[in-house]
Design an enzyme around this catalytic site. Sequence first.
Site: not given
Length: 394
Positions: A151, A154, A160, A185, A366, A368
């Site tokens: 996924y 970032t 975030s 990642i 996922e 903070t």
Amino acid sequence: MLRTTNLLRSVTKQGTLVRAFSSAPSSEGLSFALSDEQKSIQDLARKFAKEEIIPVAAEHDRTGAYPTEVIKKAWELGLVNTHIESKYGGNELGVLDSALITEELAFGCTGIQTAIEANNLAEAPLVVAGSDAQKQKYLGRMTESPLMASYAVTEPGSGSDVAGLRTTAVKKGDDWVINGQKMWITNSGHANWFFVLARTDMDASTGKAFSGFIVDADTPGIQLGRKEINMGQRASDTRGVTFEDVVVSNDNLLGGPGQGFKIAMNAFDVTRPLIGAAAVGLARRAMEEATQIGIESARMMVYRSAWLRDNNIQNTWHASIAKSLASDVANKSAADAVQIFGGNGFNTEYPVEKLMRDAKIFQIYEGTSQIQRLIISRGLANMAKSGASALGGL
């Protein structure tokens, strides 16, 4: 296509777990009793953690070696790719069912568990928004062979803060050309394909500026960075990934242009309860290594948020509470365990120092803990405005 046969099938009916929870909320309230099938799955995952993960966890933490053989064994048992629908060869487990597995694997080692769980995160956008053809091609291959996926959202300058993402995708004919750099990642060094979030409209608001793409890992222009040596969860493979003029077919666009942000966020509603479940597993391990430390409230919130999602009830607020609470409990439990062991707890000969290092990431990835508290506070404010009760939820 010939699909994999695994032991998890033996505790399911027609490939789908029969849940103890009703398909709709009961007027008598929610029961937290597990069905026989769920207990069997929990026992299978617990046995696997005890026999296959715990004996090698310290070595993988020391060397940082990717747990390929452990993951292959977990895949053979059906403990990987748990959300994939049965029509694509999966076991089609619900979020709560997956949480039971995740907690047990995390009890063994959250680094190994994160490598396994990263597949669910990468697959979640396809599960919630993929076309039948996309699911057949990409989810189908995950059930045919023990492959990994990543996924890729970032970036070095934005974690975030999704609005700050700079990776772009520009339409050229029937294709899209992706340029940008992703960071932290998971599984990227071993991924067969990536879910990539990229900006496709420079002028649109955040909710419509991004699109999601499925990108094969062997596509020209993808460059992998070195494996990061992290404080904890060292068995997990985390790297930077650079996309330089990477050409992706329009067939690999998820949902449609401008739907990427919504798809990525919807995926978190599935995976954040599982991050909470992993944190509960680590907290439980710390508890058993030291003494009785309370973790029941975190588990109950994990179960509730997972149950809501399985029953198609909005769970964003509850998922944030589960992730935040369980992450804090895991960190406190691990720190308390180190303290109880004293000097021995600070030494690598004892497992609790690894638990403390592994625990920290739960408050970071996922979303903070600070982001989760923003979501929680907004939910409380909305309830106050509408006169709703926190007991009833959102």
